[in-house]
Design an enzyme around this catalytic site. Structure first.
Site, PDB file in Angstrom:
ATOM      1  N   ASP A   1      -8.434  -4.305  16.829  1.00 13.29           N
ATOM      2  CA  ASP A   1      -7.378  -4.809  15.969  1.00 13.29           C
ATOM      3  C   ASP A   1      -7.150  -5.779  16.902  1.00 13.29           C
ATOM      4  O   ASP A   1      -6.184  -6.532  16.349  1.00 13.29           O
ATOM      5  CB  ASP A   1      -6.262  -3.892  15.105  1.00 13.29           C
ATOM      6  CG  ASP A   1      -7.315  -3.923  13.780  1.00 13.29           C
ATOM      7  OD1 ASP A   1      -8.025  -4.565  13.655  1.00 13.29           O
ATOM      8  OD2 ASP A   1      -6.320  -3.053  12.994  1.00 13.29           O
TER       9      ASP A   1
ATOM     10  N   HIS B   1      -3.861 -12.314   8.734  1.00 12.84           N
ATOM     11  CA  HIS B   1      -2.723 -12.000   9.757  1.00 12.84           C
ATOM     12  C   HIS B   1      -2.494 -12.225  10.782  1.00 12.84           C
ATOM     13  O   HIS B   1      -1.848 -12.516  11.638  1.00 12.84           O
ATOM     14  CB  HIS B   1      -2.340 -10.932   8.939  1.00 12.84           C
ATOM     15  CG  HIS B   1      -3.669  -9.471   8.711  1.00 12.84           C
ATOM     16  ND1 HIS B   1      -2.544  -8.393   9.166  1.00 12.84           N
ATOM     17  CD2 HIS B   1      -4.120  -9.820   8.642  1.00 12.84           C
ATOM     18  CE1 HIS B   1      -3.428  -7.409   9.094  1.00 12.84           C
ATOM     19  NE2 HIS B   1      -4.629  -8.050   9.349  1.00 12.84           N
ATOM     20  N   ARG B   2      -3.787 -11.658  11.620  1.00  9.69           N
ATOM     21  CA  ARG B   2      -4.034 -10.942  13.428  1.00  9.69           C
ATOM     22  C   ARG B   2      -3.979 -12.803  13.675  1.00  9.69           C
ATOM     23  O   ARG B   2      -4.052 -12.774  14.856  1.00  9.69           O
ATOM     24  CB  ARG B   2      -4.785 -10.268  13.578  1.00  9.69           C
ATOM     25  CG  ARG B   2      -4.636  -9.009  12.931  1.00  9.69           C
ATOM     26  CD  ARG B   2      -5.158  -7.874  13.621  1.00  9.69           C
ATOM     27  NE  ARG B   2      -4.944  -6.414  12.873  1.00  9.69           N
ATOM     28  CZ  ARG B   2      -3.141  -6.359  12.689  1.00  9.69           C
ATOM     29  NH1 ARG B   2      -2.689  -6.788  13.360  1.00  9.69           N
ATOM     30  NH2 ARG B   2      -3.061  -4.901  12.375  1.00  9.69           N
TER      31      ARG B   2
ATOM     32  N   GLU C   1     -11.050  -9.253   7.532  1.00 14.60           N
ATOM     33  CA  GLU C   1     -10.638  -9.924   6.484  1.00 14.60           C
ATOM     34  C   GLU C   1     -11.153 -11.437   6.363  1.00 14.60           C
ATOM     35  O   GLU C   1     -11.486 -11.701   5.919  1.00 14.60           O
ATOM     36  CB  GLU C   1      -8.704 -10.439   7.381  1.00 14.60           C
ATOM     37  CG  GLU C   1      -8.039  -9.895   6.581  1.00 14.60           C
ATOM     38  CD  GLU C   1      -8.287  -7.901   7.852  1.00 14.60           C
ATOM     39  OE1 GLU C   1      -9.215  -7.609   8.024  1.00 14.60           O
ATOM     40  OE2 GLU C   1      -6.925  -7.326   7.214  1.00 14.60           O
TER      41      GLU C   1
ATOM     42  N   ASP D   1       0.678  -1.577   0.014  1.00 14.00           N
ATOM     43  CA  ASP D   1      -0.218  -0.257  -0.365  1.00 14.00           C
ATOM     44  C   ASP D   1       0.747   1.633  -0.127  1.00 14.00           C
ATOM     45  O   ASP D   1       0.409   2.555  -0.622  1.00 14.00           O
ATOM     46  CB  ASP D   1      -1.012   0.141   1.321  1.00 14.00           C
ATOM     47  CG  ASP D   1      -1.910  -1.151   1.334  1.00 14.00           C
ATOM     48  OD1 ASP D   1      -1.839  -1.947   0.174  1.00 14.00           O
ATOM     49  OD2 ASP D   1      -3.060  -0.713   2.180  1.00 14.00           O
TER      50      ASP D   1
ATOM     51  N   LYS E   1       0.169  -9.240   4.900  1.00 13.72           N
ATOM     52  CA  LYS E   1      -0.381  -8.077   4.600  1.00 13.72           C
ATOM     53  C   LYS E   1      -0.197  -6.602   5.580  1.00 13.72           C
ATOM     54  O   LYS E   1       0.456  -5.536   5.042  1.00 13.72           O
ATOM     55  CB  LYS E   1      -2.268  -8.055   4.784  1.00 13.72           C
ATOM     56  CG  LYS E   1      -2.892  -7.184   4.387  1.00 13.72           C
ATOM     57  CD  LYS E   1      -5.003  -7.791   5.172  1.00 13.72           C
ATOM     58  CE  LYS E   1      -5.395  -6.852   4.656  1.00 13.72           C
ATOM     59  NZ  LYS E   1      -5.756  -5.635   3.956  1.00 13.72           N
TER      60      LYS E   1
ATOM     61  N   ASN F   1      -5.207  -1.684  -4.228  1.00  8.96           N
ATOM     62  CA  ASN F   1      -6.800  -2.567  -3.244  1.00  8.96           C
ATOM     63  C   ASN F   1      -5.584  -1.126  -2.020  1.00  8.96           C
ATOM     64  O   ASN F   1      -6.314  -1.519  -0.761  1.00  8.96           O
ATOM     65  CB  ASN F   1      -6.614  -3.546  -3.338  1.00  8.96           C
ATOM     66  CG  ASN F   1      -8.516  -3.787  -2.300  1.00  8.96           C
ATOM     67  OD1 ASN F   1      -8.403  -2.941  -2.311  1.00  8.96           O
ATOM     68  ND2 ASN F   1      -8.044  -5.002  -1.615  1.00  8.96           N
TER      69      ASN F   1
END
Ligand code: CDP
Ligand code: CDP
Length: 673
Positions: A319, A407-408, A347, A51, A439, A95
C-alpha cells in the site's frame, strides 16, 4: 467526483503534528475484542470512518453499550464477557469487509441465535464462503432466503454457540482467518487450522498480537493449528490506544523529503515495532534518505538528507509503494519497485495508474504504460528521475493528475506537488477528484495544509481553577502544540523541597535542597512532564493537601523562581526539536516573565466563587483564595494580566467555549501565507 485541487508547494519548512487518523484494522479488531471482554474498555485514537461506524452500529444492535465521541476520537465499550445480549436480529454490513467477517464469526458464539445478515451489492460479491464453510462444522449454519446453504451475503445465520476443530480456507482473504482467531479463546478446546495457501501474514500477526494484548494469547501446535492455552473472556486493558494508520503516516514521512530545510514533522503514537506491517515503509524511507528517529512512543521526521534511488521489494507493504514512487522523480538515480503484482487488482491497476501519471509529468518509466496494459503479469516498475523533464512539463502549466478513484494516488501526488519545483511557489500539480481520499483519510489535504505552519508560542496565565490546564491541554491536542504546565513544575519542586525538609522561611534550607536538584523533561502525549532527579512525581503527590498548602509560599521565593526560569524557557527548544507546531505554556507569570515575547498571550479569569466551586467539584482540598492572594501580592513575578494579553472571563463559559475562543485567536498566527 469532487473538483480538482491545485497543490500549493511548500515554500517553507513543514512543521507540526501530522493529523493521521487511527488504523481501521486495529479499530475494528479492538471493537470485537473489547465487546468480548469482561469490563469496560476505552479505545483512544480510534478511526471514525464508514467501515468502523458500521461495526459500532452492528454491536449496538446486538445489545452492546457503546459511547463514541468522534471529536475526541474515543469509543467507550462495555464488554459482556463473551456473551451476545441479543439473540435475534438483522444486521447490515455495507461494504465493510472486516465488519462482515468479524461479525459473522462473533455471532457464532451466540447460543441458539438467529441473525439476518446483508451487505451492499459489492459486499455480496466478496469472499465469505471460507468462513461460512468453516463454521458449518460447528453447527453454525448460513441459509439463503430459499433455505439453501449460503456461500455469500445475504444469509440467515443460525448459530450454535459452539466452536470445535475448525478448518478455514482463507486464501481469498486473511480476514476470514482473523475473524475466527479472535473468537477462538472464548471456547475451551476450540482450534483453527488453515487449509490452502498462506494469507497476508502481517494482518494475521496483528490479530494474534491483539488477542494477547487483551489477555488471551494464541499458540500454534506442531500441525499449525491455533489454540488458546488459557481460554476465557478477554481481559479489558481498560484503556487501549489505537495506533495511527501506518499507511496514512507514510505520506508525512515522505513530506519532509520535498519541503524546506529545517522541516520537522511529528507522528504521535507511530512506532516501528507497532502492529501494522506498513511501518516497514519507515525503514525503506531511511534507506532512501529519510531522517527518522523515535521519541518515546512517537516518531519525528526531519528534512531528508537526500533522495537515494535503489531497488526495493514492496511485496509485504505494497500500500505504501505509491508514496515512494511519487518521490522517485526527484531522486539521484533510478528507483526500482518490485513484487507488486497484487496491487494491479486493487482500487485500480495501481502499477499502471502510477506509470501513466508519472509519464504525464514527463518522467520516464519502465515498463511503459503501453507495455503494462499489454501484459497483466508485469509486477515491477523502474522510475528514472529527471528534474529537467519535470521542469519542462511544469513550464506548460500545472499537470492534472488522474486519480482513478484511488485515494492513494491522490495522496501520493499531493506530496510530490508540495515540492517547490519552480522555486517561486508556483503550483505545478493539480489533483483530480481529491475527495477520493475519503475512503481512509477524508481530511488528508487539510492535514497537509496544517503542516505549513510557523512555530507559535502561546502563554496562558490566570488564577487557580481559571481553566488554564484544561484549556491548554485541549488546544495542544487539537493544534499539535506541546503543552507545559508550569504549576506542575512548582508543585514538583515543592514535593522535593518538602522531602528535603526545607521550609519557605528558612532560605538556606531551600537553597541547599535546590543545589541537589536536577530537572529534566519527558514527553507524554502532547505534554512535557517535569522530571526531578530522575523521577516524575505522580498526580496524587503533586496535588496533595500538603503541596497545595505550601506551593505558593515556595513559589514566592526569588531563589525558587530563578532556579526554574531557564528550565521553563528551554521548553521552547524542546517543542521545536520534537516537531510540534509550537508550545502552549500556562501558569502565573508566563506572558509577563517566562515568555514575554510569546506569539499570543492570554489571561483567563473567572469569578472567585466559580473557581472555588470548580475545585470543590474536583474534590480537591485546596484553599485557592489564599493561594491567589499570595500569588498576586508577592514581589517576584506576581500573578498579573500582562499588558497586551487577551483577557477571557470564562465564569459563564463552558470549557469547550473557552477552547474554541483560544483556538480562534491562535489560528492566524499558525497560518503561513
Ligand atoms: O492548578 P492551579 O491553578 O490551582 O495551580 P497550579 O497552576 O498547579 O500552580 C500551583 C502554584 O504554583 C500556584 O498557586 C503558584 O503559587 C505557583 N505558580 C507560580 O508561581 N508561577 C507559575 N507560572 C505557575 C504556578
Ligand atoms: O489549571 P487551572 O487551575 O487554571 O484550572 P483547571 O484545572 O484547568 O480547571 C479547573 C476545573 O474547572 C476543571 O475541572 C475544568 O473542567 C473546569 N472548568 C470549567 O468548568 N469551565 C471552564 N470554562 C474552565 C474550566
Amino acid at each position: 467526483m469532487t473538483e480538482s485541487l491545485l497543490i500549493k508547494p511548500f515554500r517553507t519548512s513543514a512543521r507540526g503534528v501530522a493529523q493521521v487518523p487511527g488504523s481501521k484494522s486495529i479499530t475494528n479488531r479492538a471493537l470485537i475484542l473489547a465487546a468480548l471482554a469482561e469490563g469496560e474498555t476505552l479505545l483512544t485514537g480510534a478511526l471514525f470512518s464508514r467501515d468502523t461506524k458500521i461495526l459500532i452500529q452492528a454491536l449496538r444492535t446486538l445489545g452492546f453499550v457503546i459511547v463514541d465521541d468522534e471529536v475526541a476520537g474515543t469509543i467507550r465499550i462495555q464488554g459482556n464477557a463473551g456473551n451476545i445480549p441479543v439473540k435475534e436480529g438483522s444486521l447490515h454490513v455495507g461494504n465493510a469487509g472486516t465488519a462482515a467477517r468479524f461479525l459473522t464469526a462473533f455471532l457464532a458464539l451466540s447460543h441458539q441465535g438467529k441473525y439476518a445478515m446483508d451487505g451492499d451489492v459489492a459486499m455480496r460479491a466478496r469472499p465469505m464462503s471460507g468462513l461460512l464453510n468453516s463454521l458449518a462444522s460447528s453447527k453454525t449454519l448460513a441459509y439463503t432466503a430459499e433455505g439453501k446453504p449460503a456461500q455469500a451475503f445475504p444469509f440467515v445465520l443460525q448459530t450454535s454457540g459452539q466452536l470445535k476443530d475448525l478448518t478455514v480456507d482463507a486464501s481469498a482473504s486473511s480476514q476470514l482467518l482473523s475473524a475466527l482467531l479472535m473468537v477462538l479463546p472464548q471456547r475451551a478446546g476450540a482450534t483453527v487450522k488453515m487449509s490452502g495457501e498462506t494469507v497476508s501474514e502481517p494482518f494475521v500477526v496483528m490479530t494474534e498480537r491483539m488477542c494477547a494484548q487483551f489477555g488471551r494469547p494464541l499458540s500454534r501446535d506442531a500441525e499449525g493449528r491455533w489454540f488458546c492455552a488459557n481460554p476465557g473472556a478477554y481481559i479489558s486493558p481498560q484503556v487501549y490506544a489505537i495506533e495511527p494508520d501506518a499507511t496514512a503516516a507514510s505520506y508525512f514521512i515522505a513530506l519532509p523529503a520535498v519541503t524546506g530545510q529545517g522541516s520537522c514533522v511529528r507522528l504521535q503514537g507511530y512506532q516501528p515495532k507497532g502492529l501494522q506491517g506498513d511501518t516497514a515503509f519507515a525503514e525503506v524511507a531511511k534507506l532512501y534518505g529519510a531522517e527518522i528517529d523515535y521519541q518515546g512512543d512517537s516518531a519525528r521526521v526531519r528534512s531528508w538528507h537526500n533522495l537515494r534511488g535503489g531497488d526495493f521489494d514492496f511485496n509485504q507493504f505494497s500500500d505504501t509503494f505509491l508514496t515512494l514512487a511519487a518521490l522517485a522523480p526527484l531522486a539521484d538515480k533510478p528507483t526500482i519497485i518490485r513484487n507488486i503484482a497484487h496491487t494491479r487488482k486493487q482500487e485500480t491497476d495501481r502499477l499502471l495508474a502510477m506509470a501513466t501519471e508519472l509519464n504525464r509529468l514527463g518522467v520516464k518509466v519502465e515498463p511503459s504504460p503501453q507495455a503494462l496494459q499489454a501484459d497483466a503479469s508485469l509486477s515491477s516498475l523502474t522510475i528514472y528521475p529527471s528534474r529537467d523533464a519535470l521542469l519542462k512539463t511544469a513550464q506548460r502549466g500545472p499537470t492534472s493528475i488522474h486519480t482513478y478513484e484511488d485515494h492513494r494516488m491522490a495522496m501520493s501526488f499531493g506530496i510530490l506537488g508540495s515540492y517547490d519545483l519552480l522555486g517561486d511557489g508556483t503550483p505545478w500539480i493539480k489533483i483530480e477528484d481529491p475527495g477520493c481520499t475519503g475512503k481512509t483519510f477524508p481530511r488528508f489535504f487539510q492535514a497537509l495544509e496544517a503542516l505549513r505552519s510557523s512555530f507559535v508560542s502561546i502563554a496562558i496565565d490566570g488564577g487557580a481553577a481559571s481553566g488554564k490546564s484544561s484549556t491548554a491541554r485541549a488546544v495542544a491536542q487539537h493544534l499539535g502544540l506541546m503543552h507545559v504546565d508550569t504549576g506542575a513544575h512548582y508543585r514538583t519542586l515543592t514535593v522535593g523541597l518538602l522531602d528535603a525538609k526545607a521550609t519557605p522561611s528558612n532560605l538556606a534550607s531551600v537553597e541547599k535542597a535546590l543545589a541537589q536538584f536536577k530537572l529534566d523533561s519527558v514527553l507524554s502525549g502532547f505534554s512535557s512532564r517535569c522530571v526531578l532527579n530522575g523521577k516524575i512525581a505522580s498526580e496524587a503527590e503533586i496535588r496533595s493537601p500538603e503541596v497545595n498548602a505550601h506551593v505558593s509560599a515556595f513559589a514566592a521565593l526569588p531563589a525558587v523562581r530563578n532556579y526554574i526560569l531557564n528550565y521553563q524557557r528551554s521548553q521552547v527548544e524542546l517543542a521545536r526539536d520534537a516537531g510540534f507546531a509550537g508550545l502552549i505554556m500556562e501558569g502565573r507569570d508566563i506572558g509577563s516573565v517566562v515568555l514575554p515575547n510569546a506569539t499570543l498571550r492570554i489571561f483567563l479569569e473567572a469569578d472567585a466563587e466559580a473557581r472555588r466551586l470548580r475545585r470543590s467539584t474536583e474534590g480537591q482540598a485546596d484553599s485557592i483564595a489564599q493561594r491567589d492572594l499570595l500569588d498576586s501580592t508577592r514581589a517576584a513575578a506576581p500573578l498579573i494580566c500582562p499588558t497586551g494579553a487577551v483577557r477571557i472571563d470564562n465564569t459563564k463559559l463552558s470549557l469547550a467555549e473557552v477552547v474554541q475562543e483560544v483556538e480562534r485567536l491562535i489560528a492566524p498566527a499558525l497560518a503561513v501565507s
